[in-house]
Every structure is written in C-alpha cells, then in structure tokens.
Motif scaffolding. Structure first.
Motif, PDB file in Angstrom:
ATOM      1  N   VAL A   1      51.497  28.959  74.433  1.00 50.96           N
ATOM      2  CA  VAL A   1      50.330  28.591  73.484  1.00 50.96           C
ATOM      3  C   VAL A   1      50.961  27.698  72.527  1.00 50.96           C
ATOM      4  CG1 VAL A   1      48.706  29.770  71.578  1.00 50.96           C
ATOM      5  CG2 VAL A   1      49.318  30.943  73.732  1.00 50.96           C
ATOM      6  N   PRO A   2      50.266  26.561  72.116  1.00 49.83           N
ATOM      7  CA  PRO A   2      50.764  25.783  71.216  1.00 49.83           C
ATOM      8  C   PRO A   2      51.131  26.633  69.581  1.00 49.83           C
ATOM      9  CG  PRO A   2      48.968  24.890  71.896  1.00 49.83           C
ATOM     10  CD  PRO A   2      49.079  26.007  72.442  1.00 49.83           C
ATOM     11  N   ILE A   3      52.250  26.300  68.876  1.00 48.48           N
ATOM     12  CA  ILE A   3      52.706  26.908  68.016  1.00 48.48           C
ATOM     13  C   ILE A   3      51.550  27.354  66.764  1.00 48.48           C
ATOM     14  CG2 ILE A   3      54.262  26.635  65.867  1.00 48.48           C
ATOM     15  CD1 ILE A   3      55.757  27.719  68.464  1.00 48.48           C
ATOM     16  N   LEU A   4      50.946  26.120  66.149  1.00 41.89           N
ATOM     17  CA  LEU A   4      50.082  26.266  65.336  1.00 41.89           C
ATOM     18  C   LEU A   4      48.824  27.356  65.474  1.00 41.89           C
ATOM     19  CD1 LEU A   4      49.930  22.908  63.257  1.00 41.89           C
ATOM     20  CD2 LEU A   4      51.236  25.152  62.907  1.00 41.89           C
ATOM     21  N   TYR A   5      48.502  27.512  66.965  1.00 39.83           N
ATOM     22  CA  TYR A   5      47.458  28.321  67.128  1.00 39.83           C
ATOM     23  C   TYR A   5      48.073  29.776  67.217  1.00 39.83           C
ATOM     24  CZ  TYR A   5      44.775  24.492  69.163  1.00 39.83           C
ATOM     25  OH  TYR A   5      43.836  23.548  69.195  1.00 39.83           O
ATOM     26  N   THR A   6      49.524  29.882  67.208  1.00 38.75           N
ATOM     27  CA  THR A   6      49.922  31.294  67.136  1.00 38.75           C
ATOM     28  C   THR A   6      49.985  31.805  65.756  1.00 38.75           C
ATOM     29  OG1 THR A   6      52.325  30.625  66.927  1.00 38.75           O
ATOM     30  CG2 THR A   6      51.403  30.977  69.227  1.00 38.75           C
ATOM     31  N   LEU A   7      49.682  30.900  64.713  1.00 36.38           N
ATOM     32  CA  LEU A   7      50.069  31.182  63.463  1.00 36.38           C
ATOM     33  C   LEU A   7      49.071  32.273  63.031  1.00 36.38           C
ATOM     34  CD1 LEU A   7      51.820  30.201  60.746  1.00 36.38           C
ATOM     35  CD2 LEU A   7      49.732  28.864  60.185  1.00 36.38           C
ATOM     36  N   PRO A   8      47.610  32.186  63.169  1.00 37.99           N
ATOM     37  CA  PRO A   8      46.959  33.350  62.630  1.00 37.99           C
ATOM     38  C   PRO A   8      47.006  34.548  63.792  1.00 37.99           C
ATOM     39  CG  PRO A   8      45.641  31.541  63.832  1.00 37.99           C
ATOM     40  CD  PRO A   8      47.091  30.788  63.639  1.00 37.99           C
ATOM     41  N   LEU A   9      47.450  34.307  64.832  1.00 33.78           N
ATOM     42  CA  LEU A   9      47.770  35.447  65.682  1.00 33.78           C
ATOM     43  C   LEU A   9      48.751  36.161  65.320  1.00 33.78           C
ATOM     44  CD1 LEU A   9      47.050  33.992  69.250  1.00 33.78           C
ATOM     45  CD2 LEU A   9      45.860  36.095  68.313  1.00 33.78           C
ATOM     46  N   ALA A  10      50.001  35.506  65.147  1.00 30.73           N
ATOM     47  CA  ALA A  10      51.147  36.297  64.350  1.00 30.73           C
ATOM     48  C   ALA A  10      50.872  37.075  63.169  1.00 30.73           C
ATOM     49  CB  ALA A  10      52.220  35.377  64.243  1.00 30.73           C
ATOM     50  N   GLY A  11      49.946  36.407  62.430  1.00 32.61           N
ATOM     51  CA  GLY A  11      49.615  37.272  61.006  1.00 32.61           C
ATOM     52  C   GLY A  11      48.633  38.401  61.521  1.00 32.61           C
TER      53      GLY A  11
END
Lengths: 301, 364
Positions: free
Chosen positions: B92-102
């Motif tokens: 998964v591209p990094i910036l897509y994971t941003l909200p998911l990580a949150g």
C-alpha cells in the motif's frame, strides 16, 4: 512437579526482593500519596554501593563470606537511606503543597538524574560483583536441588520485612508513622512532627530498597545502571497488587508477583517475562483497584 | 501581561510568522555554506517536527484533559507498524496508510483505555506505562508473526505526492512541518471548541464538570482516541522517514521524553509544546560533546522546573471570564443562594442533560 518446585522457590526468592522494594513505594505512598519514581534508582544505588565497597575495600577477606555480606547489606542500607532523606528534602518537600502532577514529574526527574549519575560514574556496561561472598552449596528438598543462596535471599528479605512490620505496629514511632499516613492534620494536632516522620519514611523505604539492591548484586552477581527501572516498576506493581499504602500488602504482593512471573515464564514463554507483571497490574486495577489487602478508600485512586 | 501579548491576534500572527520563517529555513540553511549543505541541521529540524507532532497529540490527552498518559509511545508504535506492515507486505502506498495508521492507533487506544478511564492520576500513569511496555514486548516477540521481532521491519517505501517522490531531508522537512502547521491550526480550533472547553473543565474540576452535565468518561475517551489518532499518523511519518523501524524506537524512555516535552513546554499550550520539542530535541543536538551528561541535566531541569515554574515555560493562556466583574449582575451571590428555596427550575435543569448524556455514553 520438580520444575514447579524449582520455579516456585525461585519465584519466592525474587518475590522477596520485589517485596522489599515495594515496601519503600507503599510507605512513601502511604504518607505522601506520591509514587516515588526514583525509588527504583535508589535500589540500583544500593547495588552499586555494594559493588564499590566490595571492590575497593576487600571486606570479604577480613571478616569472612556471610558476615561480609551482612555488613555490606547494612552499609548499603544506611547510606541509601540517607540519600533517600536528602532526595525528599531536595525534590519532594518543596512540592508538598503543589498538585500531584508536579510531584510526579519531579520524581521522574530525580529518577533520570540518579540513573544517569550512576551511568556517568560507573559506565554504561553491566558491572560484575568481584567476589562471590555467598556459599555456592545447595541442598535437596523433595527431590529438588535448591541453592542455599536462594533460601538465604528469601529468609533475609523476610527477616527485614518482619523487622519493619514489628517497628510499624509495635513502637511509638511506628504508631506516629501510621497516624501521619491516616491524617496529617490530625497527627500534627496531637503533637507529631510530620516533617520528621516523612523524613523517617524516606530513610526506611530507600534503606530497604538499597538492601535489596545489594542482595540482588550478591545473588545474580551482575548489575546495570538501568535495572532500577524494571525492578522499580515490578515492585510498584507488587505494591498495588497487595493494596498500596498497606505494609503486609506489599509483602504479599511482592511474593505473589515473583511467583506469578517465575511460573509464567516457565510454563508460558520466556520472551514475555516482563509482560506478566503489567498484565497483573492492568487486571488488578480493573477488577479490584484497592489491591488484595487494601481498604476501600475512595480518595486513593 | 503586556498589551501586545494579550491581543487576540497575537497568537495567530506570531504563529503564522513562525511557520513562514520555518518554510524559509531549508533554502537559507542550504546556502549558508554549512557542512553537507545543511542536511544535518534539516535532519534535526525534522526530528523536532516529528516530536512536536507527537507532543501536540499527547497534549490533548495530558495537557488539555489532564490525563497522565506516559504510554503515548504505544500509539505511536501502532501507527508506525501499521504503515510498515501495510507497505512492505501489501504494497500500500505510504500516504494511503496515513489515515489507516491513525485509525488503527485510535481503535487500539479506544480498546485499551476504555476500562482504565475511571482510574485517576498516578494510577492511570502506571497503567499507561504498562500498556506501552506490553506493546513493546509484543513487538519484540514478533506477535502474529508480522512485526519482525527485535529486528523490526526494513525496506519501507518513501511517500509519493502527486507522482512526486519525497526523498531528501528537505522534502521531508516540508512534509513534516506542513503537517505540524496543519495540526496546530486544527488543534487550535479544537482547543476553543465545545470539546476543548469540556476537556479544560474536566482537567480543572472533574466533579463540577460532571455535575454540569459533561459526560466526563466520554470526553476523556475521545481525548485518548484523538491523541492516539494523531500519534499513529506521526508514526507513519516516522516509518517512512527512517525506512526502518524496530521496537527500540518505542521504548518507555521515548514516552517519558514526550511526557517531558508537554510538561516542561507548558501543559495544554500549543506554542509551549512546540517550544518543548525544540528544547528537548534540539538542545541536546547543540551540545553533542556533552551527550553523556545531557540526560543528567535534563533530570535536574525537570526537578527544578517543577519547583520554580510548574506550569511550564509557555503555559496556556485562556480567555477567562472576570468573575469579579460579573458579581451583582446576576442574583447568584453565595449569601442569597442559601436563603432561596431550591426552586423547581434547577431540578428540571438537572433532569434534562442526562438524556443526551446517556445517548452519547451508549454510542461510545
């Protein structure tokens, strides 16, 4: 069964150490409602003091193994107790009337300070106690080989605990300590010098912690400058498990935690050793926040 | 209080000036003829930005709601590992994971803090230490076979923004500090919102807050969830900046450092927390030669600060009602209250709020 007994005795020996440290937490919490975060580092200080005395004075050669070990413990006890009193003067007394967060942060600062002072003095590597003072013999009990040192460790921590128990419950000064723990204002009214009692508590608690430090050094032979964090947290958990502010509770909690940890490590997984204590902590705080022997005091949590 | 600092526009204007100056720093540092083109300095500033972000997220929990959370590293770690696993295993591209990580960090916070919210003060502190330690031990033990144990996870990708790959420290500088600026703006709004005011009230007098119809448990939980969400996103930024994460980065001392950033900078105050990050991360870099003694000084500073200035360097200044001026305007002086019989209107007042309160409690 043999494995079980082996782990049980091991757990009791370690639990004795936890209990000794826990007493310091519980006494300080009892009179000041403060978690003395630096307590674990005072424990480490005791261990390093024992190391220094042993390395530089060669006491053991003069008075023999067991007596040397006893003297070592006694010297660490007195010295660490005095450091505890100074710490209270410097870091906690000025904050007696401010909010609890300030005192907690100051305690953390004291902990970081002590830990790094010891690192600067002794280096970041673990230090090894130069001589083994304690006998290496062991004996058989119900088909299990138990090292003599384990019994010694357990019995000496028990002896110190009972000494403290007697002191708190059977002497006038002990009664004054109990009075201050219950109600400082009222204690003041009946003529108890509260400041002196608090100093005394900061003498006894760290002294027991320092003694535990030397005992760990003698038992395991190796000490590190940051072991106070781990032992301190475990001992604090032990104090909560038994009911914080409650002296028999700290003893019970320490022994119980030692056994839980030893058995958990043996039967579950070695890598999770440190997780058991925290799991116990979270469970006890959810199920019975006053601890096993704690009284229901709404204000405490 | 001088008239300039008490002006309503003082904070927004000085904040804007601060971030403008920050935006100009990389080119200035680059042309200043520093060794390595100022890359080292920008790297330090990136660290400061990351810690400022984490400090701001902890500030909601510790500074605004007054909940002693010393396990913030747990949420940070959840975010970082979520990104690392999603990126290296599932691509998964990094910036897509941003909200998911949150979201994962927030969900974790919701699960673990829900049963412990009733604990007050130092008990909560010890439990949060327990949480961060259990998380670290779980990561060390390669839980679910996904975290890589003590070795951690390597080979995390760089973020891509509209087809542009961020690689250099300068790129990350703008990413991190842009995110900090956005966070400051958002959290500033949050501070003055209904939510922020409720937290402020809970921190200062929990009993009175619940007495006036604030569902304290609900708001505390939300504070944890919001703080964890942001810490999780900071974890994403950390993971992609380092390209490698391991449990060592999320140790207990990291959580203590975050705690100190918030408390020493000024609990509850956004400029204070940013200042705290500059001091606690930046100063040690300035005195590298004294690296060994810096923690000693840091511990001493914590003790001295608590005695001399317990509210932190830049404490929160809130618009406050001048109660003295209001006396006489309303018939609520203490003397009259005793004489007046408990009128039926307060009774109806107290019966109406619990209804929505129960609703929100159930939803949470």
């Amino acid at each position: 069964m043999e494995e079980f007994l082996q782990q049980l005795t091991n757990g009791l020996a370690v639990g004795g150490i936890y209990a000794l440290i826990a007493l310091g937490y519980t006494m300080v919490y009892g009179v000041l409602r403060l978690i003395n975060f630096a307590h674990g580092d005072l424990f480490t200080l005791g261990a390093y003091l024992g190391f220094t005395l042993l390395a530089s004075f060669g006491l053991s050669g003069v008075i023999g193994g067991l007596a040397g070990a006893g003297l070592l413990v006694l010297m660490a006890l007195i010295f660490v107790g005095l450091v505890g009193v100074m710490l209270e003067r410097a870091a906690y007394r000025p904050l007696r009337n401010s909010d609890r967060l300030s005192a907690v942060v100051s305690a953390l600062g004291a902990s970081i300070f002590l830990q790094n002072a010891m690192m600067l003095l002794y280096g970041a590597r673990p230090q090894v106690y130069p001589v083994r003072l304690l006998p290496t013999a062991s004996f058989m009990l119900m088909g299990v080989e138990i090292p003599f040192t384990r019994v010694l460790l357990f019995s000496s921590s028990l002896a110190l605990m009972f000494l403290l128990f007697w002191f708190i419950n059977r002497t006038r000064v002990g009664a004054a300590i109990r009075a201050v723990a219950i109600d400082q204002g009222a204690a003041k009214l009946v003529g108890i010098d509260v400041n002196r009692i608090i100093s005394l508590v900061f003498l006894i608690g760290p002294a027991l912690g320092g003694a535990a430090g030397v005992m760990v050094g003698l038992y395991y032979g190796q000490i590190t400058h940051d072991m106070g964090l781990n032992y301190g947290l475990k001992a604090f958990i032990a104090a909560i498990l038994g009911g914080i502010g409650n002296i028999p509770g700290a003893m019970l909690g320490g022994l119980l935690l030692g056994v839980i940890e030893a058995l958990g490590t043996a039967y579950f997984a070695v890598g999770w050793k440190d997780a058991f204590a925290f799991l116990v902590l979270i469970l006890i705080l959810i199920v019975r926040p006053t601890g096993l022997l704690g009284e229901r005091v709404a204000d405490k949590i | 209080m001088s008239s300039i600092t008490s002006n309503r526009l003082f904070l927004p204007v000085s904040g804007a000036i601060f971030f403008l100056c920050m935006a100009l720093l990389p080119p200035v540092l680059g042309s200043a003829g520093l060794e390595g083109g100022g890359r080292y300095h920008i790297g330090v500033l990136n660290d400061i930005g990351l810690y400022a972000l984490l400090g701001l997220s902890l500030n909601i929990i510790l500074g605004q709601a007054g909940l002693f959370n010393m396990g913030h590293g747990a949420f940070y770690a959840m975010g970082a590992y979520t990104t690392a696993i999603l990126n290296t295993v599932y691509g998964v591209p990094i910036l897509y994971t941003l909200p998911l990580a949150g979201a994962i960090a927030a969900f974790f916070a919701y699960l673990v803090t829900r049963p412990i919210l009733k604990l007050r003060g130092d008990y909560l502190l010890v439990v949060t230490i327990g949480i961060v330690e259990i998380v670290r031990i779980s990561l060390m033990n390669d839980v679910f076979g996904m975290t890589g144990g003590a070795n951690g996870i390597a080979g995390i990708a760089r973020p891509e923004l509209f087809g542009f790959r961020l690689v250099s420290p300068e790129h990350f500088f703008y990413l991190i500090w842009g995110f900090v600026a956005f966070t400051v703006l958002l959290f500033r709004m949050l501070e003055n919102s209904r939510f922020g005011r409720a937290l402020y009230y809970i921190k200062h007098d929990e009993l009175a807050a619940s007495g006036s119809g604030i569902n304290t448990t609900h708001y505390k939980l939300v504070a944890f969830v919001v703080g964890a969400f942001w810490a999780g996103m900071a974890g994403t930024l950390y993971a992609t900046k380092m390209k490698f994460i391991s449990p060592v980065a999320f140790s207990f001392s990291e959580s203590v450092l975050l705690f100190a950033i918030v408390i020493l900078g000024g609990a509850g105050s956004i400029p204070g927390v940013i200042l705290g990050a500059f001091l606690l991360i930046g100063l040690p870099e300035l005195f590298r030669e004294l690296a060994d003694a810096r923690m000693l000084v840091f511990g001493l500073a914590m003790m001295v600060m608590m005695i001399v200035r317990p509210q932190g360097i830049l404490p929160l200044r809130r618009r406050v009602y001048n109660a003295a001026k209001q006396v006489g305007k309303y018939a609520c002086a203490i003397g009259t209250q005793k004489l007046a019989p408990p009128a039926p209107e307060p009774a109806t007042d107290t019966t109406t709020p619990p209804a929505p309160q129960k609703g929100t409690g159930g939803a949470a």
